[in-house]
Design an enzyme around this catalytic site. Structure first.
Site, PDB file in Angstrom:
ATOM      1  N   HIS A 195      21.936  13.348  34.312  1.00 45.99           N
ATOM      2  CA  HIS A 195      21.457  13.945  34.936  1.00 45.99           C
ATOM      3  C   HIS A 195      22.804  13.224  36.421  1.00 45.99           C
ATOM      4  CE1 HIS A 195      16.169  13.346  34.693  1.00 45.99           C
ATOM      5  NE2 HIS A 195      17.910  14.304  34.332  1.00 45.99           N
ATOM      6  N   GLU A 436      30.172  32.520  19.793  1.00 47.65           N
ATOM      7  CA  GLU A 436      29.836  31.280  20.223  1.00 47.65           C
ATOM      8  C   GLU A 436      28.649  30.224  19.317  1.00 47.65           C
ATOM      9  OE1 GLU A 436      27.787  30.607  23.681  1.00 47.65           O
ATOM     10  OE2 GLU A 436      26.242  31.952  23.594  1.00 47.65           O
ATOM     11  N   ASP A 460      28.203  26.000  23.121  1.00 48.69           N
ATOM     12  CA  ASP A 460      27.633  26.454  22.080  1.00 48.69           C
ATOM     13  C   ASP A 460      28.773  26.181  20.640  1.00 48.69           C
ATOM     14  OD1 ASP A 460      24.635  26.017  22.505  1.00 48.69           O
ATOM     15  OD2 ASP A 460      25.630  28.509  23.755  1.00 48.69           O
ATOM     16  N   CYS A 507      34.527  30.582  28.292  1.00 47.44           N
ATOM     17  CA  CYS A 507      34.222  29.683  29.030  1.00 47.44           C
ATOM     18  C   CYS A 507      33.190  28.944  28.841  1.00 47.44           C
ATOM     19  CB  CYS A 507      33.127  31.336  29.708  1.00 47.44           C
ATOM     20  SG  CYS A 507      31.809  31.942  28.573  1.00 47.44           S
TER      21      CYS A 507
HETATM   22  C1  PEP Z   1      29.467  28.098  26.134  1.00 48.27           C
HETATM   23  O1  PEP Z   1      28.171  27.504  25.311  1.00 48.27           O
HETATM   24  O2  PEP Z   1      30.401  27.381  26.136  1.00 48.27           O
HETATM   25  C2  PEP Z   1      29.225  28.977  27.538  1.00 48.27           C
HETATM   26  C3  PEP Z   1      29.940  28.682  28.209  1.00 48.27           C
HETATM   27  O3  PEP Z   1      27.868  28.388  27.895  1.00 48.27           O
HETATM   28  P1  PEP Z   1      25.916  28.121  27.640  1.00 48.27           P
HETATM   29  O4  PEP Z   1      27.081  26.355  28.202  1.00 48.27           O
HETATM   30  O5  PEP Z   1      25.502  28.748  29.213  1.00 48.27           O
HETATM   31  O6  PEP Z   1      25.698  27.972  26.493  1.00 48.27           O
HETATM   32 MG    MG Z   2      26.690  29.144  25.161  1.00 49.01          MG
END
Ligand code: PEP
Ligand code: MG
Length: 575
Positions: A195, A436, A460, A507
């Site tokens: 946190h 991912e 992921d 991302c």
């Molecule tokens: C990822 O897995 O890199 C991603 C951008 O999605 P999240 O972090 O929301 O799983």
């Molecule tokens: Mg993800």
């Protein structure tokens, strides 16, 4: 006496100031017996402490509802309320007082131990980690009983240079601290995903966690230097060290200020290659920060955050309003809305996962396809918002082509219902998929035939490729973005997409980490999506990069399987 402590730096920067200790462990309670005729009174004392804490949580929830805090804090608060309502804590404590005539504090502490033992037996690592939350809730009730109701004694008597030193921070504490500007956070416990780390990063202030005994060793008002970049704390530094760090601090601040000037500078490499820098958001409120960063659009809108911390589900209208707001505010810049990635650690209230391996379970698109009505509402809402800007749909966690076919079918059906209802939308809305899962990366050709664009979720992809649970700090040391398998996979995805002329972005966290900027540019990435606070640092790297120099080195790194050699090449690349 001056001394140094080492921990994990989770938020960059240097802070210099006075230590302010969060409450010492309130969990040390005495045991005494009460006369039989005082039992009722003792139970009433316990009940009123519970009521005080519930009221405190209520007030904090209100401030969440007022928009003062972000979604994650609200989730933490809900969890604390749930713990407070757990019968093991409340009812069993009352019975214990009635049956053994012990004082309320003692009974509560015993029941806390009981609850902790139950948590220990839970297989789910995320829930097991929530033992700290149980302690924080009990601590709060104990404080109320011991005549110190109200939270966070620190909040009222803070000076401008206060550095918070805590054993651990509860989400509720964090919320209050968010409104009282500390200049740094230090905790004994925690990890990259704790946190404290979350709030410190969102506040953009230095923070060091996992210091183990800082809360015991540091005294109130001690002078501290916090180096959040290197995870170092210097307690009571001498004049020379202090001068040195003051200099480093002003250099750091100057660098940050200088970066602001890049806000409206185009992200172009030295050889003239334009790069798209997009922002990741969780809620429409985040757009203000996006504007500050000068992002070229939204690369990832984690829409599932609209579904969390609430008893009901957002309907089509509510979702439409949220998506439309973002589309309008972004003025025709791309807005990539990811369909809800619910499941695993982001479950709907009341449907927390009981699966043995939730990250491998009914999550993201798998969950959407089993909830067609809910999915349909979201798709209609996104399609309706597509009239107001450059909205795109992104589908998370695809693992096979059948899921793409089914998703496309649902999208087509949602479009048809809108046509039937004579509601306008962008007929040519772009549909992309998140890469991912390693299986998707390895079968990319078939994915690309059906999708308009790709976005690599490295968070992921690393978890699933290395078989390392991304939220389990016991294996955090194995979560290695530099693992040759990861670099090879990421490079394979980018280069395959580039060859097929399918737009591809990253991302995941890798996109916002400046250590990776040149490597990713060198393997052909031209679209990055990250938290707005990271964007100018990455842009700065891009502006100083010359692709013809970078490409051969980056290609060499991808083919290097020895860690030392790779580290040396990477240092050369980032030089
Ligand atoms: C990822 O897995 O890199 C991603 C951008 O999605 P999240 O972090 O929301 O799983
Ligand atoms: Mg993800």
């Amino acid at each position: 006496m001056s001394f140094i402590l080492h921990g994990i730096g989770v938020s960059e920067g240097i802070a210099i100031g006075h230590a302010h200790l969060a409450d010492p462990a309130a969990l040390e309670v005495v045991h005494y017996l009460i006369p039989k005729n005082q039992v009722e009174k003792e139970i009433a004392r316990l009940n009123s402490a519970f009521a005080v804490v519930r009221k405190e949580f209520g007030a904090l929830q209100q401030s969440v509802a007022d928009g003062h805090a972000r979604a994650e804090f609200s989730a933490f608060l809900d969890l604390h309320l749930m713990i407070l309502d757990d019968p093991v804590l409340s009812e069993a404590t009352r019975s214990m007082i009635a049956q053994t005539y012990c004082n309320a504090e003692w009974a509560l502490k015993q029941q806390m131990q009981e609850l902790l033992t139950q948590f220990e037996a839970i297989e789910d690592a995320y829930l097991r980690e929530r033992k700290a939350d149980v302690k924080q809730v009990v601590e709060r009730v104990l404080k109320a009983m011991l005549g110190h109701p109200g939270l966070l004694p620190v909040a009222t008597k803070m000076s401008g240079d206060s550095i918070l030193v805590a054993h651990d921070l509860s989400p509720a504490d964090v919320m209050q601290y968010k409104q009282n500007q500390f200049t740094a956070f230090l905790t004994d416990l925690g990890s990259q995903t704790s946190h404290t780390a979350i709030v410190a990063r969102s506040l953009n202030i230095p923070s060091v966690v996992a210091l183990h005994h800082a809360h015991q060793l540091i005294l109130e008002n001690d002078w501290l230097i916090v180096d959040g970049t290197h995870g170092i704390i210097i307690v009571n530094p001498d004049k020379y060290v202090l001068d040195e760090y003051r200099l480093r601090q002003s250099q750091f601040e100057l660098e940050r200020k200088k970066l602001q000037r890049l806000k409206s500078v185009a992200a172009v490499t030295l050889d003239g290659t334009p790069i798209d820098l997009y922002a990741n958001i969780e809620l429409p409120e985040d757009i203000a920060q996006v504007k500050e960063s000068g992002a070229a659009g939204i690369g990832l809108f984690r829409s599932e955050f609209l579904f969390l911390n609430r008893d009901d589900l957002p309907g089509e209208e509510e979702q439409f309003e949220a998506y439309r707001t973002v589309a309008v505010k972004m003025h025709k810049l791309p807005v990539t809305i990811r369909t809800f990635d619910l499941g695993a650690d982001k479950s709907l209230k009341g449907s927390e996962q009981v699966a043995t391996n939730p990250a491998l379970g009914l999550r993201a698109i798998r969950f959407s396809l089993t909830e067609p009505k809910m999915f349909h509402k979201q798709l209609r809402a996104i399609l309706r918002a597509s009239r107001y800007g450059e909205v795109r749909i992104l589908v998370p966690m695809l693992s096979n082509v059948m899921e793409i076919d089914q998703t496309l079918h649902y999208i087509e059906y949602a479009k048809q219902t809108l046509r039937d209802d004579k509601i306008q939308f962008n007929e040519h809305i772009k549909i992309g998929g998140m890469i991912e899962i390693p299986a998707a990366a390895l079968c990319l050709e078939s994915f690309m035939r059906k999708l308009d664009f790709l976005s690599i979720g490295t968070n992921d992809l690393i978890q699933y490729t290395l078989a390392v649970d991304r939220i389990d700090d016991a294996v955090a040391h194995l979560y290695d973005p530099f693992h040759p398998a990861i670099l090879w996979l990421v490079s394979h995805i980018i280069q395959s997409a580039n060859r097929a002329k399918v737009p591809v972005s990253i991302c995941g966290e890798m996109a916002g980490d400046k250590q990776f900027t040149r490597l990713l540019l060198g393997i052909g990435l031209q679209q990055f999506s990250m938290y707005p606070s990271q964007l100018l640092t990455v842009k700065n790297q891009i502006l100083k990069s010359h692709l013809p120099d970078i490409i051969p080195l980056a290609q060499k790194i991808i083919r290097t399987y020895q860690p030392e050699k790779m580290a040396a090449l990477l240092a050369k690349l980032n030089d």
